[in-house]
Design a protein around this motif. Structure first.
Motif, mmCIF file in Angstrom:
data_model
loop_
_atom_site.group_PDB
_atom_site.id
_atom_site.type_symbol
_atom_site.label_atom_id
_atom_site.label_comp_id
_atom_site.label_asym_id
_atom_site.label_seq_id
_atom_site.Cartn_x
_atom_site.Cartn_y
_atom_site.Cartn_z
ATOM 1 N N ARG A 75 0.843 -1.213 0.000
ATOM 2 C CA ARG A 75 0.000 0.000 0.000
ATOM 3 C C ARG A 75 0.868 1.248 0.000
ATOM 4 N NH1 ARG A 75 -5.610 -1.287 1.420
ATOM 5 N NH2 ARG A 75 -5.575 -3.497 1.826
ATOM 6 N N LEU A 76 1.916 1.212 0.818
ATOM 7 C CA LEU A 76 2.794 2.385 0.895
ATOM 8 C C LEU A 76 3.387 2.698 -0.486
ATOM 9 C CD1 LEU A 76 4.242 4.527 2.584
ATOM 10 C CD2 LEU A 76 6.068 2.874 2.985
ATOM 11 N N ALA A 77 3.819 1.652 -1.190
ATOM 12 C CA ALA A 77 4.414 1.879 -2.516
ATOM 13 C C ALA A 77 3.408 2.569 -3.432
ATOM 14 C CB ALA A 77 4.866 0.549 -3.122
ATOM 15 N N PHE A 78 2.150 2.110 -3.425
ATOM 16 C CA PHE A 78 1.165 2.729 -4.323
ATOM 17 C C PHE A 78 0.895 4.178 -3.950
ATOM 18 C CE2 PHE A 78 0.258 -1.717 -5.438
ATOM 19 C CZ PHE A 78 0.312 -1.587 -6.815
ATOM 20 N N TRP A 79 0.790 4.487 -2.651
ATOM 21 C CA TRP A 79 0.563 5.891 -2.273
ATOM 22 C C TRP A 79 1.743 6.756 -2.716
ATOM 23 C CZ3 TRP A 79 -4.139 7.030 -1.678
ATOM 24 C CH2 TRP A 79 -5.029 6.252 -0.943
ATOM 25 N N LEU A 80 2.955 6.211 -2.571
ATOM 26 C CA LEU A 80 4.124 6.997 -3.005
ATOM 27 C C LEU A 80 4.054 7.273 -4.508
ATOM 28 C CD1 LEU A 80 6.983 5.425 -0.861
ATOM 29 C CD2 LEU A 80 5.940 7.678 -0.601
ATOM 30 N N PHE A 81 3.552 6.294 -5.269
ATOM 31 C CA PHE A 81 3.392 6.550 -6.702
ATOM 32 C C PHE A 81 2.371 7.650 -6.955
ATOM 33 C CE2 PHE A 81 5.471 2.418 -7.581
ATOM 34 C CZ PHE A 81 6.406 2.894 -8.475
ATOM 35 N N PHE A 93 12.821 -5.849 -16.250
ATOM 36 C CA PHE A 93 12.611 -4.530 -15.628
ATOM 37 C C PHE A 93 13.773 -4.132 -14.720
ATOM 38 C CE2 PHE A 93 10.072 -1.581 -12.757
ATOM 39 C CZ PHE A 93 10.123 -0.536 -13.663
ATOM 40 N N MET A 94 14.485 -5.134 -14.197
ATOM 41 C CA MET A 94 15.673 -4.773 -13.397
ATOM 42 C C MET A 94 16.631 -3.955 -14.273
ATOM 43 S SD MET A 94 16.543 -8.312 -11.526
ATOM 44 C CE MET A 94 15.289 -9.409 -10.940
ATOM 45 N N PHE A 95 16.841 -4.398 -15.506
ATOM 46 C CA PHE A 95 17.736 -3.656 -16.406
ATOM 47 C C PHE A 95 17.111 -2.313 -16.802
ATOM 48 C CE2 PHE A 95 18.725 -8.186 -17.203
ATOM 49 C CZ PHE A 95 20.027 -8.172 -16.740
ATOM 50 N N GLY A 96 15.789 -2.316 -17.014
ATOM 51 C CA GLY A 96 15.103 -1.066 -17.372
ATOM 52 C C GLY A 96 15.222 -0.044 -16.255
ATOM 53 N N GLY A 97 15.161 -0.510 -15.010
ATOM 54 C CA GLY A 97 15.303 0.397 -13.867
ATOM 55 C C GLY A 97 16.694 1.010 -13.844
ATOM 56 N N ILE A 98 17.692 0.191 -14.154
ATOM 57 C CA ILE A 98 19.064 0.713 -14.139
ATOM 58 C C ILE A 98 19.237 1.768 -15.239
ATOM 59 C CG2 ILE A 98 21.489 0.098 -14.501
ATOM 60 C CD1 ILE A 98 20.735 -2.688 -13.279
ATOM 61 N N HIS A 140 13.523 18.402 -10.362
ATOM 62 C CA HIS A 140 12.838 17.237 -10.938
ATOM 63 C C HIS A 140 13.764 16.023 -10.996
ATOM 64 C CE1 HIS A 140 8.944 19.009 -12.742
ATOM 65 N NE2 HIS A 140 9.382 19.797 -11.794
ATOM 66 N N SER A 141 15.054 16.273 -11.124
ATOM 67 C CA SER A 141 16.007 15.160 -11.119
ATOM 68 C C SER A 141 16.000 14.485 -9.742
ATOM 69 C CB SER A 141 17.405 15.703 -11.455
ATOM 70 O OG SER A 141 18.329 14.676 -11.544
ATOM 71 N N ILE A 142 15.982 15.312 -8.686
ATOM 72 C CA ILE A 142 15.960 14.761 -7.321
ATOM 73 C C ILE A 142 14.656 13.993 -7.077
ATOM 74 C CG2 ILE A 142 15.951 15.372 -4.842
ATOM 75 C CD1 ILE A 142 18.643 15.817 -6.164
ATOM 76 N N LEU A 143 13.541 14.601 -7.520
ATOM 77 C CA LEU A 143 12.253 13.918 -7.313
ATOM 78 C C LEU A 143 12.196 12.595 -8.085
ATOM 79 C CD1 LEU A 143 9.858 17.002 -7.353
ATOM 80 C CD2 LEU A 143 10.158 15.397 -5.461
ATOM 81 N N THR A 144 12.865 12.553 -9.233
ATOM 82 C CA THR A 144 12.900 11.299 -10.005
ATOM 83 C C THR A 144 13.611 10.212 -9.201
ATOM 84 O OG1 THR A 144 13.021 12.589 -12.027
ATOM 85 C CG2 THR A 144 13.563 10.263 -12.208
ATOM 86 N N LEU A 145 14.682 10.624 -8.512
ATOM 87 C CA LEU A 145 15.356 9.630 -7.667
ATOM 88 C C LEU A 145 14.412 9.189 -6.550
ATOM 89 C CD1 LEU A 145 18.932 11.176 -7.552
ATOM 90 C CD2 LEU A 145 18.004 9.465 -9.100
ATOM 91 N N GLY A 146 13.500 10.106 -6.147
ATOM 92 C CA GLY A 146 12.500 9.768 -5.128
ATOM 93 C C GLY A 146 11.539 8.695 -5.621
ATOM 94 N N VAL A 147 11.104 8.784 -6.874
ATOM 95 C CA VAL A 147 10.121 7.806 -7.364
ATOM 96 C C VAL A 147 10.792 6.463 -7.671
ATOM 97 C CG1 VAL A 147 10.111 8.120 -9.878
ATOM 98 C CG2 VAL A 147 7.960 7.724 -8.676
ATOM 99 N N PHE A 148 12.113 6.461 -7.651
ATOM 100 C CA PHE A 148 12.834 5.205 -7.763
ATOM 101 C C PHE A 148 12.526 4.315 -6.545
ATOM 102 C CE2 PHE A 148 16.819 2.846 -8.670
ATOM 103 C CZ PHE A 148 16.684 2.775 -10.036
#
Ligand code: HAS
Ligand code: CU1
Length: 570
Positions: free
Chosen positions: A271-277, A361-366, A303-311
């Protein structure tokens, strides 16, 4: 439809709802089939083999040379990235809401209107696409200009999806009124949250298309502001990728653990992951605009920092889903540090597809992490690295997961057994193998400087060192297409065969239990208001000042360009 039996009430989805969900899947798979035809054609084109003109008999108008490539690429992007996804997601969401709440839709006619509006939009947009008057790619950056019908069609698709969304909210709202003591089932929370996020996100393209593009294509304004248009576009364009991803995550969290023979590791973490999204998906769009001259560096940094947040919620997902899979595998007798992986039910087509999706997706995430890093982005932006990245995400994590979901969903809604399960397993492996070759080559040749959105097979400047990689792009792309066609054949034959399940036999939606009791999850993980407020505040902070700056500095000066001709339209 709830039927009382001697034991507990059993919920079965009505025939008409099954048919309704089936229409979503039908249009989704049809779009994927046509859109994917261009995939190998483009990939072969990169290696200098030009087969596209031989498809002349299929289309209203196929242009010559590079213009043909752009028509094909637009059809590929629009049909695969926008239509396959949106239709599949709304269909899957319908099933998840009805089955998750064990309740019919509150206002079924509303969802039906929304859906058929999406279909009308698809047809309207298809006319200029096939007629070569909308070859502006799926991002349709102004000042490239398409026929108005293209934009009107897209508006109808988006508004149709909103209306379907309202149908889901009302259904959930009524259920919460009827069941004040119960926690919203995780699956329902996930898919409805995704629709809410989508609705907030699409305010960006609504502003772009209704406020800037349509007045311009109807000649009410003399020109357009490309910078402001791009900013509006990416307000939607980035969260769009999570709109695709979250239904796959919903399946990985709430179904895959059961399919693998175990339980979800933690309902609360999920649930926490979905709320963060919800709060983090939108305010990141400038990471697509790191090279845009009109956006100040400070905003790009934020926005670069926030992108690291959504990681982070994706890392949470990685942890929770793999932990659930390990639990399942050990229940099945799996042993060893990694040996348990072999004990997973790889022979189940639905499971195999989703596991392979997760691995890619592991590679896509990287590669996403590399994209998000401001200075690294300057090296890879606008190179083939970026399509390399998004084929590992939307075309792997999402598309392969949707293959996996289809392998139980189509039998479920048609009451027919899956045709040739072994072929279904093979489809995912073939697609996976092709994707490994394709995406690796795209990333590598991108780092060597190969531009994206370019028919390199026609370019005079290709250095020798690219050729081997471009050949791998062609081979990988062709193999992926074979895997994808196997998927299409398996689901089409399943749906159209005469054979039905024997009486009493059925495939239900595989809903996993959780190792922790969802009713013990903290109450703040089941409240919408604080999360919605946080979402709005973060968007205003991260976008507001810069957006206002661009709106007040608007310059409607750029004429439109037809991508097929260098002469401005007006
Ligand atoms: Fe992206 C560009 C950054 C995720 C799609 N992205 C794109 C474009 C698309 C796209 C379509 O910062 C191109 C747009 C265009 O046309 O110009 N992206 C990221 C980041 C993430 C990310 C940081 N992208 C996605 C997803 C997409 C998607 C998801 C579609 C669905 N992306 C960018 C940036 C750009 C960009 C820049 C602009 C580039 C440029 O310059 O143009 C992150 O969200 C990724 C987080 C992912 C992870 C991986 C977690 C792994 C998991 C797997 C679990 C394993 C399992 C299997 C279940 C941290 C969860 C277990 C199996 C066993 C056998 C045990
Ligand atoms: Cu993005």
């Amino acid at each position: 439809m709830v039927t009382e039996t001697t034991q507990t009430p059993v919920y079965t989805i009505s025939k008409s709802d099954k048919r309704f969900i089936g229409w979503h899947v039908f249009f989704a798979v049809a779009a994927l089939t046509i859109g994917s035809l261009f995939g190998p054609l483009q990939a072969l084109q990169q290696a200098g083999i030009d087969w596209y003109p031989s498809l002349d008999f299929l289309f209203i108008n196929i242009p010559e040379g590079p213009a043909a490539y752009y028509q094909g690429l637009t059809l590929h992007g629009v049909l695969n990235a926008l239509i396959w996804t949106t239709f599949f997601i709304t269909g899957f969401t319908t099933l998840a809401v009805i089955r998750g709440l064990k309740r019919d839709l509150a206002i079924p006619i509303m969802n039906r209107i929304g859906f058929w509006m999406m279909v009308v939009g698809l047809v309207v947009a298809a006319i200029p696409l096939l007629g070569d008057s909308a070859s502006v790619l799926y991002t349709f950056y102004p000042p490239m200009q398409a026929d108005s019908l293209f934009y009107i069609g897209l508006v109808l698709v988006v508004v149709g999806s909103w209306i379907e969304g309202w149908g889901f909210y009302i259904t959930l709202y009524r259920w919460r009124k009827e069941n004040p003591e119960e926690k919203t089932p995780l699956i329902v929370m996930a898919v409805v949250l995704n629709m809410v996020m989508w609705q907030i996100a699409t305010l960006g393209i609504a502003a772009e298309v209704l406020g800037l593009i349509l007045p311009w294509t109807f000649s009410l304004t003399n020109g357009i502001d490309p910078q402001l248009s791009r900013t509006f576009f990416w307000f939607t364009g980035h969260p769009l990728v999570y709109f695709w991803l979250l239904p796959a995550y919903a399946s990985w969290y709430t179904m895959l653990p059961k399919q693998a023979g175990g339980k979800l590791f933690s309902d609360s973490l999920a649930r926490l992951a979905f709320w963060l999204f919800l709060i983090l998906s939108v305010p990141l769009g400038f990471h697509h605009q790191f090279v845009d001259p009109g956006v100040p560096a400070g905003w790009k940094f934020i926005h670069s920092i926030l992108t690291l947040g959504v990681f982070f919620p994706s890392l949470l997902t990685f942890f929770t889903v793999v932990a659930s899979l390990e639990y399942a595998a050990r229940q099945r007798g799996g042993k060893g540090l990694f040996g348990w992986i072999r004990a997973l039910p790889w022979g189940d087509p639905s499971v195999a597809a989703q596991l392979l999706a997760g691995i890619l997706f592991m590679f896509g995430g990287i590669s996403g992490l590399a994209n998000a890093s401001y200075n690294v982005n300057l090296v890879l932006h606008n190179t083939t690295w970026v399509p390399g990245h998004f084929h590992l995400t939307v075309a792997s994590a999402v598309t392969l997961s949707f293959f996996g979901i289809s392998y139980w969903l189509v039998p479920h809604i048609t009451d027919k057994p899956l045709w040739r399960p072994n072929l279904a397993v093979a489809s995912s492996w073939v697609y996976f193998a092709g994707m490994l070759i394709f995406s690796n080559a795209m990333h590598t040749v991108g780092l060597l400087g190969a531009p994206r959105r370019t028919p390199l097979g026609l370019a005079p400047y290709v250095p020798d060192e690219w050729n081997g990689h471009l050949f791998r792009v062609a081979v990988g792309g062709a193999i992926m297409w074979v895997g994808l066609m196997l998927f299409v054949v398996v689901v089409a034959v399943t749906a159209w065969q005469r054979k039905r399940f024997a009486d009493g036999e059925t495939v239900d939606i595989p809903l996993a239990e959780s190792l922790d009791d969802p009713n013990n999850a903290p109450a703040w993980l089941d409240r919408w208001k604080p999360w919605l407020i946080a979402t709005a505040v973060l968007i205003i902070l991260a976008y507001g000042p810069q957006l206002l700056d661009q709106i007040f500095g608007i310059e409607l000066t750029s004429p439109g360009f037809d991508p097929g001709s260098p002469i401005p339209n007006n």
